[in-house]
Design an enzyme around this catalytic site. Structure first.
Site, mmCIF file in Angstrom:
data_model
loop_
_atom_site.group_PDB
_atom_site.id
_atom_site.type_symbol
_atom_site.label_atom_id
_atom_site.label_comp_id
_atom_site.label_asym_id
_atom_site.label_seq_id
_atom_site.Cartn_x
_atom_site.Cartn_y
_atom_site.Cartn_z
ATOM 1 N N MET A 147 0.920 -1.162 -0.011
ATOM 2 C CA MET A 147 0.004 -0.035 -0.237
ATOM 3 C C MET A 147 0.864 1.223 0.028
ATOM 4 O O MET A 147 1.966 1.421 0.884
ATOM 5 C CB MET A 147 -0.975 0.057 1.208
ATOM 6 C CG MET A 147 -1.880 -1.176 1.272
ATOM 7 S SD MET A 147 -2.821 -1.087 2.608
ATOM 8 C CE MET A 147 -3.650 -2.681 2.727
ATOM 9 N N MET A 198 -12.136 -7.094 -5.540
ATOM 10 C CA MET A 198 -12.082 -6.688 -4.163
ATOM 11 C C MET A 198 -13.413 -6.792 -3.607
ATOM 12 O O MET A 198 -14.519 -6.166 -4.200
ATOM 13 C CB MET A 198 -11.516 -5.432 -3.952
ATOM 14 C CG MET A 198 -10.027 -5.065 -4.485
ATOM 15 S SD MET A 198 -8.908 -6.066 -3.420
ATOM 16 C CE MET A 198 -9.213 -5.596 -1.885
HETATM 17 C C1 DX5 Z 1 -7.374 -5.089 1.842
HETATM 18 C C2 DX5 Z 1 -6.434 -6.100 1.238
HETATM 19 C C3 DX5 Z 1 -6.806 -7.453 1.593
HETATM 20 C C4 DX5 Z 1 -7.019 -7.429 3.060
HETATM 21 C C5 DX5 Z 1 -7.568 -8.745 3.176
HETATM 22 O O1 DX5 Z 1 -6.886 -3.641 1.234
HETATM 23 O O2 DX5 Z 1 -6.262 -6.050 -0.036
HETATM 24 O O3 DX5 Z 1 -5.890 -8.435 0.827
HETATM 25 O O4 DX5 Z 1 -5.619 -7.949 3.635
HETATM 26 O O5 DX5 Z 1 -8.088 -8.838 4.686
HETATM 27 P P1 DX5 Z 1 -9.217 -9.643 5.339
HETATM 28 O O6 DX5 Z 1 -9.328 -10.896 4.897
HETATM 29 O O7 DX5 Z 1 -8.750 -9.207 6.822
HETATM 30 O O8 DX5 Z 1 -10.300 -8.608 4.814
HETATM 31 ZN ZN ZN Z 2 -4.899 -8.089 -1.251
#
Ligand code: DX5
Ligand code: ZN
Length: 222
Positions: A40, A140
């Site tokens: 990120m 997502m």
């Molecule tokens: C969020 C990430 C996901 C996250 C998933 O921005 O891209 O990979 O880590 O985490 P959970 O399974 O805790 O929602």
């Molecule tokens: Zn992710």
């Protein structure tokens, strides 16, 4: 096309950031083959995680398949560094403005598999131009930036739509889902064609990680 065998890719975002090597080891000890690494930049998403040096150091202690998810405004500037660090797959978002086709091709030229990612509110049509050029589509089911959010059931239709396009055009990409995935939401995604599952919070919270993985990687209608 034969369906891809289901794969759980735990996200180490939910691991111990003072000991990510230990978190990766937990995945290996649970008999898993993929690790999902969330990168990120603090711009595309309001959070920061880790960079290529961390990935390179994790590469030294693990032979898992590194599924690297770039949540960045300018991923094209970083694909070389993450490929060099040892990523096996690099997925990039469709939302920012940058040379997407060239970057997808560059990821492959660097010896990695590539993926295109779309956010919950991005229409499936946004990735249509790229479906023939990718090894993976990542859908997502939370707004990216943080683990532990609730699964967005309104995205399920989009998963089904992308799987329909995949079948219709006999395309070989994996269909991955990410965000709020657990033993309740994974079957909903599986029933709509999903074969690759990212789970962070649910995996690291699971008392029996082998059992959790078996639940998630169950073949459809098993
Ligand atoms: C969020 C990430 C996901 C996250 C998933 O921005 O891209 O990979 O880590 O985490 P959970 O399974 O805790 O929602
Ligand atoms: Zn992710």
């Amino acid at each position: 096309m034969d369906p891809h065998p289901p794969i759980l890719a735990p996200s180490i975002l939910a691991g111990d950031h003072a000991n990510l090597a230990g978190s990766i080891l937990i995945l290996a000890e649970a008999g898993l083959s993929w690790a999902h690494l969330d990168i990120m930049d603090g711009h595309f998403v309001p959070n920061l995680t880790f960079g290529p040096q961390t990935v390179a150091d994790l590469r030294k202690v693990s032979d898992l398949f590194f599924d690297v998810h770039l949540m960045m405004d300018e991923p094209h500037r970083y694909v070389d560094a993450f490929a060099k660090a040892g990523a096996n797959l690099i997925s990039i978002h469709v939302e920012p403005t940058y040379p997407i086709v060239e970057t997808l091709q560059k990821i492959r030229n660097l010896g990695c598999s590539n993926g295109i990612v779309l956010n919950p509110d991005t229409p499936a049509e946004a990735i249509l131009p790229y479906l023939q050029k990718v090894d993976l589509v990542l859908v997502m089911t939370v707004q990216p930036g943080f683990g532990g959010q609730s699964f967005r059931h309104d995205v399920l239709g989009k998963i089904g739509q992308i799987d329909h396009w995949r079948k219709d055009r006999a395309l070989p990409f994996r269909l991955e889902v990410d965000g709020g995935v657990d033993t309740y939401t994974a079957p909903l995604c599986r029933d709509r064609g999903c074969d690759t599952f990212v789970a962070g919070t649910a995996f690291f919270k699971a008392a029996d990680k082998v059992q959790f993985a078996a639940e998630i990687e169950k073949t459809p209608f098993a």
